[in-house]
Write a protein that holds these residues in place. Structure first.
Motif, PDB file in Angstrom:
ATOM      1  N   UNK A  87      10.200 -36.880   4.406  1.00 45.50           N
ATOM      2  CA  UNK A  87      10.197 -36.630   3.156  1.00 45.50           C
ATOM      3  C   UNK A  87      10.284 -35.794   1.830  1.00 45.50           C
ATOM      4  N   UNK A  88      10.665 -34.499   3.114  1.00 40.78           N
ATOM      5  CA  UNK A  88      11.605 -33.592   2.269  1.00 40.78           C
ATOM      6  C   UNK A  88      13.087 -33.778   1.922  1.00 40.78           C
ATOM      7  N   UNK A  89      13.696 -34.507   3.188  1.00 41.54           N
ATOM      8  CA  UNK A  89      15.101 -34.622   3.325  1.00 41.54           C
ATOM      9  C   UNK A  89      15.762 -36.546   2.221  1.00 41.54           C
ATOM     10  N   UNK A  90      14.651 -36.653   2.640  1.00 41.55           N
ATOM     11  CA  UNK A  90      14.902 -38.736   2.206  1.00 41.55           C
ATOM     12  C   UNK A  90      14.338 -39.156   3.987  1.00 41.55           C
ATOM     13  N   UNK A  91      15.022 -40.339   3.856  1.00 42.93           N
ATOM     14  CA  UNK A  91      14.924 -41.313   5.233  1.00 42.93           C
ATOM     15  C   UNK A  91      16.626 -41.370   5.767  1.00 42.93           C
ATOM     16  N   UNK A  92      16.391 -41.193   6.459  1.00 37.72           N
ATOM     17  CA  UNK A  92      17.898 -42.126   6.752  1.00 37.72           C
ATOM     18  C   UNK A  92      18.058 -41.899   8.959  1.00 37.72           C
ATOM     19  N   UNK A  93      18.547 -42.687   9.672  1.00 33.18           N
ATOM     20  CA  UNK A  93      19.615 -42.435  10.330  1.00 33.18           C
ATOM     21  C   UNK A  93      18.876 -41.304  11.849  1.00 33.18           C
ATOM     22  N   UNK A  94      19.229 -39.954  10.836  1.00 35.15           N
ATOM     23  CA  UNK A  94      19.105 -38.368  11.456  1.00 35.15           C
ATOM     24  C   UNK A  94      17.231 -38.353  12.438  1.00 35.15           C
ATOM     25  N   UNK A  95      16.426 -39.318  11.774  1.00 34.74           N
ATOM     26  CA  UNK A  95      15.028 -38.209  11.298  1.00 34.74           C
ATOM     27  C   UNK A  95      14.730 -39.674  13.257  1.00 34.74           C
ATOM     28  N   UNK A  96      14.937 -40.330  13.334  1.00 29.78           N
ATOM     29  CA  UNK A  96      15.375 -40.969  14.405  1.00 29.78           C
ATOM     30  C   UNK A  96      15.519 -40.269  15.998  1.00 29.78           C
ATOM     31  N   UNK A  97      16.780 -39.375  15.657  1.00 35.32           N
ATOM     32  CA  UNK A  97      16.668 -37.895  16.648  1.00 35.32           C
ATOM     33  C   UNK A  97      16.012 -37.048  16.460  1.00 35.32           C
ATOM     34  N   UNK A  98      15.517 -36.437  15.570  1.00 35.97           N
ATOM     35  CA  UNK A  98      14.560 -35.420  15.709  1.00 35.97           C
ATOM     36  C   UNK A  98      13.248 -35.704  15.968  1.00 35.97           C
ATOM     37  N   UNK A  99      11.874 -37.984  16.335  1.00 39.09           N
ATOM     38  CA  UNK A  99      11.170 -38.084  16.570  1.00 39.09           C
ATOM     39  C   UNK A  99      11.581 -37.998  18.348  1.00 39.09           C
ATOM     40  N   UNK A 100      13.015 -38.292  18.493  1.00 34.49           N
ATOM     41  CA  UNK A 100      13.114 -37.661  20.180  1.00 34.49           C
ATOM     42  C   UNK A 100      13.791 -36.556  20.547  1.00 34.49           C
ATOM     43  N   UNK A 101      14.222 -35.704  19.923  1.00 30.90           N
ATOM     44  CA  UNK A 101      14.891 -34.327  20.461  1.00 30.90           C
ATOM     45  C   UNK A 101      14.061 -33.331  20.556  1.00 30.90           C
ATOM     46  N   UNK A 102      12.474 -33.264  19.315  1.00 30.60           N
ATOM     47  CA  UNK A 102      11.946 -31.994  19.629  1.00 30.60           C
ATOM     48  C   UNK A 102      10.916 -32.334  20.778  1.00 30.60           C
ATOM     49  N   UNK A 103      10.421 -34.156  20.978  1.00 34.26           N
ATOM     50  CA  UNK A 103       9.129 -33.663  21.742  1.00 34.26           C
ATOM     51  C   UNK A 103       9.978 -33.509  23.516  1.00 34.26           C
ATOM     52  N   UNK A 104      11.865 -34.188  22.901  1.00 35.23           N
ATOM     53  CA  UNK A 104      12.347 -33.849  24.516  1.00 35.23           C
ATOM     54  C   UNK A 104      12.457 -32.086  25.113  1.00 35.23           C
ATOM     55  N   UNK A 105      12.650 -31.349  23.578  1.00 35.18           N
ATOM     56  CA  UNK A 105      12.670 -29.725  23.456  1.00 35.18           C
ATOM     57  C   UNK A 105      11.049 -29.567  24.308  1.00 35.18           C
ATOM     58  N   UNK A 106      10.916 -30.292  23.220  1.00 41.56           N
ATOM     59  CA  UNK A 106       8.796 -29.453  24.221  1.00 41.56           C
ATOM     60  C   UNK A 106       8.045 -30.027  25.505  1.00 41.56           C
ATOM     61  N   UNK A 107       9.015 -31.325  26.023  1.00 42.60           N
ATOM     62  CA  UNK A 107       9.089 -31.195  27.238  1.00 42.60           C
ATOM     63  C   UNK A 107       9.751 -30.356  28.451  1.00 42.60           C
ATOM     64  N   UNK A 108      10.516 -30.218  27.907  1.00 41.31           N
ATOM     65  CA  UNK A 108      11.287 -29.166  29.031  1.00 41.31           C
ATOM     66  C   UNK A 108      11.290 -27.982  28.861  1.00 41.31           C
ATOM     67  N   UNK A 109      10.224 -27.166  27.845  1.00 44.29           N
ATOM     68  CA  UNK A 109      10.397 -26.439  27.705  1.00 44.29           C
ATOM     69  C   UNK A 109       8.548 -26.254  28.790  1.00 44.29           C
ATOM     70  N   UNK A 110       7.768 -26.937  28.774  1.00 40.75           N
ATOM     71  CA  UNK A 110       7.229 -27.386  29.679  1.00 40.75           C
ATOM     72  C   UNK A 110       6.253 -27.830  30.937  1.00 40.75           C
ATOM     73  N   UNK A 111       8.092 -28.386  31.267  1.00 38.43           N
ATOM     74  CA  UNK A 111       8.582 -28.389  33.145  1.00 38.43           C
ATOM     75  C   UNK A 111       8.718 -26.526  33.448  1.00 38.43           C
TER      76      UNK A 111
END
Length: 169
Positions: free
Chosen positions: A61-85
């Protein structure tokens, strides 16, 4: 899910967005990585996965829709799972600072892979190489920020969590 959890997810999502915006004038220096790590440690991965979903959607909503959002939907959950593990294995802020540094150093590579799917491998390589200096700054600043702020934020959030979930008024 309880109403308290819904409110907590909203508050944590807002603090991540606000923290990112507050430091947005400094290229590739951010507290998003730190906050996702400490939130996962204190509140658990299930709630924080929802926080990452809200945060990423807010970013669109802030920066608009582009290909970057795909990375965000993957990268932050990946960090969360790594941290949990890793939270049972890592006993000091140095371990988390190392995770944050690696995360920052490889951030551009994640984006390059996704960009390659849309624009070709040559563009992906160019994208990554052009941003290496930003990735170096990102990883190094993550390391320093996590070393300095990890323990104080963990202590504050742990106390707030005890108060938040034990006070039933």
């Amino acid at each position: 899910m309880k109403i308290r959890d819904i409110a907590l997810i909203g508050i944590l999502s807002a603090t991540i967005t606000t923290g990112k915006l507050a430091l947005s004038f400094i290229p590739n220096v951010e507290i998003v990585t730190l906050l996702f790590i400490v939130y996962t440690i204190v509140f658990g991965y299930k709630k924080i996965l929802l926080v990452s979903l809200v945060f990423t959607t807010t970013e669109i909503f802030i920066y608009g829709f582009s290909t970057w959002f795909l990375v965000y939907y993957i990268i932050w959950p990946l960090l969360i799972i790594i941290t949990e593990f890793m939270k049972k294995k890592i006993k000091s802020e140095y371990g988390y600072a190392t995770i944050g540094a690696i995360f920052g150093y490889t951030f551009g590579a994640f984006f390059a892979v996704i960009e390659s799917f849309f624009y070709g491998a040559a563009y992906g390589w160019t994208y990554w190489i052009r941003g290496i200096l930003f990735d170096l700054l990102h990883g190094t600043s993550n390391f320093i920020i996590i070393l300095v702020l990890f323990k104080p934020i963990i202590d504050i959030l742990t106390r707030l969590k005890k108060s938040y979930y034990t006070n039933k008024s």
